[in-house]
Design an enzyme around this catalytic site. Structure first.
Site, PDB file in Angstrom:
ATOM      1  N   GLU A 121     -10.081  15.368   5.132  1.00 48.64           N
ATOM      2  CA  GLU A 121      -9.188  15.285   3.966  1.00 48.64           C
ATOM      3  C   GLU A 121      -9.905  15.701   2.678  1.00 48.64           C
ATOM      4  OE1 GLU A 121      -6.496  11.738   5.995  1.00 48.64           O
ATOM      5  OE2 GLU A 121      -7.758  11.232   4.277  1.00 48.64           O
ATOM      6  N   HIS A 154      -2.494   6.326  -0.396  1.00 51.25           N
ATOM      7  CA  HIS A 154      -3.002   6.778   0.905  1.00 51.25           C
ATOM      8  C   HIS A 154      -4.497   6.503   0.967  1.00 51.25           C
ATOM      9  CE1 HIS A 154      -4.375   9.413   4.154  1.00 51.25           C
ATOM     10  NE2 HIS A 154      -5.295   9.829   3.304  1.00 51.25           N
ATOM     11  N   ARG A 199      -0.826  -2.388  -1.784  1.00 53.92           N
ATOM     12  CA  ARG A 199       0.574  -2.341  -1.329  1.00 53.92           C
ATOM     13  C   ARG A 199       1.220  -3.725  -1.403  1.00 53.92           C
ATOM     14  NH1 ARG A 199      -1.006   1.568   3.737  1.00 53.92           N
ATOM     15  NH2 ARG A 199      -0.686   3.588   2.727  1.00 53.92           N
ATOM     16  N   TYR A 247      -0.641  15.593   6.413  1.00 52.25           N
ATOM     17  CA  TYR A 247      -0.014  14.629   7.322  1.00 52.25           C
ATOM     18  C   TYR A 247       0.334  15.264   8.672  1.00 52.25           C
ATOM     19  CZ  TYR A 247       0.454  10.765   3.944  1.00 52.25           C
ATOM     20  OH  TYR A 247       0.201   9.702   3.081  1.00 52.25           O
ATOM     21  N   ARG A 269      -9.195   0.916   3.317  1.00 48.84           N
ATOM     22  CA  ARG A 269      -7.941   0.628   4.039  1.00 48.84           C
ATOM     23  C   ARG A 269      -7.529  -0.831   3.813  1.00 48.84           C
ATOM     24  NH1 ARG A 269      -4.685   4.451   6.630  1.00 48.84           N
ATOM     25  NH2 ARG A 269      -4.305   3.042   8.360  1.00 48.84           N
ATOM     26  N   THR A 282       0.433  -0.565   6.227  1.00 48.15           N
ATOM     27  CA  THR A 282       1.349   0.540   5.910  1.00 48.15           C
ATOM     28  C   THR A 282       2.708   0.024   5.417  1.00 48.15           C
ATOM     29  OG1 THR A 282       0.302   1.725   7.727  1.00 48.15           O
ATOM     30  CG2 THR A 282       2.355   2.653   6.880  1.00 48.15           C
ATOM     31  N   PHE A 314      10.368  10.365  10.464  1.00 51.39           N
ATOM     32  CA  PHE A 314      10.279  10.184   9.006  1.00 51.39           C
ATOM     33  C   PHE A 314       9.495  11.296   8.318  1.00 51.39           C
ATOM     34  CE2 PHE A 314       6.797   7.512  10.808  1.00 51.39           C
ATOM     35  CZ  PHE A 314       5.697   8.078  10.169  1.00 51.39           C
ATOM     36  N   LYS A 363       0.046   8.092  -4.584  1.00 48.35           N
ATOM     37  CA  LYS A 363       1.227   8.905  -4.263  1.00 48.35           C
ATOM     38  C   LYS A 363       2.121   9.036  -5.510  1.00 48.35           C
ATOM     39  CE  LYS A 363       0.988   7.581   0.626  1.00 48.35           C
ATOM     40  NZ  LYS A 363       1.666   6.944   1.768  1.00 48.35           N
ATOM     41  N   ASN A 388       5.161   3.646  -0.651  1.00 47.95           N
ATOM     42  CA  ASN A 388       4.069   2.658  -0.519  1.00 47.95           C
ATOM     43  C   ASN A 388       2.799   3.013  -1.310  1.00 47.95           C
ATOM     44  OD1 ASN A 388       3.190   4.632   1.199  1.00 47.95           O
ATOM     45  ND2 ASN A 388       2.768   3.280   2.929  1.00 47.95           N
TER      46      ASN A 388
HETATM   47  P1  RTP Z   1      -1.309   6.799   4.683  1.00 47.22           P
HETATM   48  O1  RTP Z   1      -1.730   7.831   5.715  1.00 47.22           O
HETATM   49  O2  RTP Z   1      -0.337   7.318   3.677  1.00 47.22           O
HETATM   50  O3  RTP Z   1      -2.518   6.128   4.070  1.00 47.22           O
HETATM   51  O4  RTP Z   1      -0.546   5.618   5.435  1.00 47.22           O
HETATM   52  P2  RTP Z   1      -1.007   4.828   6.743  1.00 47.22           P
HETATM   53  O5  RTP Z   1      -2.250   5.426   7.324  1.00 47.22           O
HETATM   54  O6  RTP Z   1      -1.032   3.391   6.379  1.00 47.22           O
HETATM   55  O7  RTP Z   1       0.237   5.070   7.730  1.00 47.22           O
HETATM   56  P3  RTP Z   1       0.587   6.395   8.552  1.00 47.22           P
HETATM   57  O8  RTP Z   1       1.039   5.968   9.891  1.00 47.22           O
HETATM   58  O9  RTP Z   1      -0.518   7.395   8.455  1.00 47.22           O
HETATM   59  O10 RTP Z   1       1.867   6.939   7.769  1.00 47.22           O
HETATM   60  C1  RTP Z   1       1.765   7.784   6.662  1.00 47.22           C
HETATM   61  C2  RTP Z   1       2.833   7.440   5.658  1.00 47.22           C
HETATM   62  O11 RTP Z   1       4.104   7.758   6.194  1.00 47.22           O
HETATM   63  C3  RTP Z   1       5.082   6.882   5.657  1.00 47.22           C
HETATM   64  N1  RTP Z   1       5.736   6.169   6.757  1.00 47.22           N
HETATM   65  N2  RTP Z   1       7.020   5.975   6.799  1.00 47.22           N
HETATM   66  N3  RTP Z   1       9.631   5.261   7.597  1.00 47.22           N
HETATM   67  C4  RTP Z   1       8.606   4.872   8.334  1.00 47.22           C
HETATM   68  O12 RTP Z   1       8.724   4.186   9.320  1.00 47.22           O
HETATM   69  C5  RTP Z   1       7.267   5.301   7.919  1.00 47.22           C
HETATM   70  N4  RTP Z   1       6.164   5.069   8.582  1.00 47.22           N
HETATM   71  C6  RTP Z   1       5.175   5.624   7.837  1.00 47.22           C
HETATM   72  C7  RTP Z   1       4.344   5.897   4.762  1.00 47.22           C
HETATM   73  O13 RTP Z   1       4.379   6.406   3.427  1.00 47.22           O
HETATM   74  C8  RTP Z   1       2.950   5.954   5.316  1.00 47.22           C
HETATM   75  O14 RTP Z   1       2.005   5.508   4.363  1.00 47.22           O
HETATM   76 MG    MG Z   2      -2.452   7.506   7.651  1.00 45.15          MG
END
Ligand code: RTP
Ligand code: MG
Length: 169
Positions: free
Chosen positions: A146, A135, A122, A69, A105, A111, A77, A29, A132
């Site tokens: 993707e 991705h 992370r 996304y 992962r 996350t 968010f 990112k 963070n």
């Molecule tokens: P990513 O898709 O980026 O790999 O992250 P992830 O699967 O671990 O988590 P996901 O639920 O898909 O969330 C995507 C990205 O959104 C941001 N986020 N912010 N403020 C918050 O509570 C919050 N929750 C998620 C993070 O950048 C997360 O990686």
């Molecule tokens: Mg995700």
């Protein structure tokens, strides 16, 4: 007869070695790019034994990131996430290898950085969920989607890695 068996065995081995292994989409990112972490992150995937199949540094814009996304579009968010993701270039990659989605992962870590184990990307490099670093695809199906979104046909290479025989049985 024996020669035929040997030939069949050899062609099966060739097929296994050259068949497409699982692929995952990993993206560094904007904060990871700006903080100079591209090399460190790539090194972790290389050291694990994964094969780099595609890589580009790009800033594809808001609409593309919203599509990436899309599943999170109802979350509070979401606008902040898109603004963050659009704040600078990202480093988009395809890594190939058995179980690359699951292992990828795990290498990224949870996350929320407060839940990410030390030793994960992370867990080693960030503090805030909104910054963070990286991705990683969460399933084989999302990885395929993707990769199609981020790379054009022909941009994802296919080659036999020279250390394949030392990584796989
Ligand atoms: P990513 O898709 O980026 O790999 O992250 P992830 O699967 O671990 O988590 P996901 O639920 O898909 O969330 C995507 C990205 O959104 C941001 N986020 N912010 N403020 C918050 O509570 C919050 N929750 C998620 C993070 O950048 C997360 O990686
Ligand atoms: Mg995700």
């Amino acid at each position: 007869m024996k020669q035929m068996q040997i030939a069949r065995k050899a062609s099966f081995k060739w097929l296994v070695e050259n068949s497409k292994r699982e692929q995952t989409f990993i993206m560094i990112k904007p904060d990871g790019v700006q903080r100079g972490l591209i090399g460190k992150i790539i090194q972790r995937f290389e050291k694990r034994g994964f094969k780099l199949s595609a890589l580009k540094v790009c800033q594809p814009g808001k609409a593309h990131l919203e599509e990436h996304y899309a599943d999170l579009s109802k979350k509070g968010f979401f606008p902040g996430l898109i603004e963050y993701m659009n704040s600078g270039p990202v480093c988009a990659m395809v890594w190939s290898g058995d179980h690359s989605v699951t292992i990828g992962r795990k290498m990224l870590g949870a996350t929320k950085p407060e839940d990410s184990a030390p030793g994960t990307i992370r867990g080693d490099f960030c503090i805030d969920v909104g910054r963070n670093i990286c991705h990683g695809s969460d399933s084989v199906e999302s990885a395929q989607k993707e990769i199609k979104l981020w790379f054009k046909e022909g941009e994802v290479t296919s080659y036999k890695h020279h250390s394949q025989g030392w990584v796989y049985e």
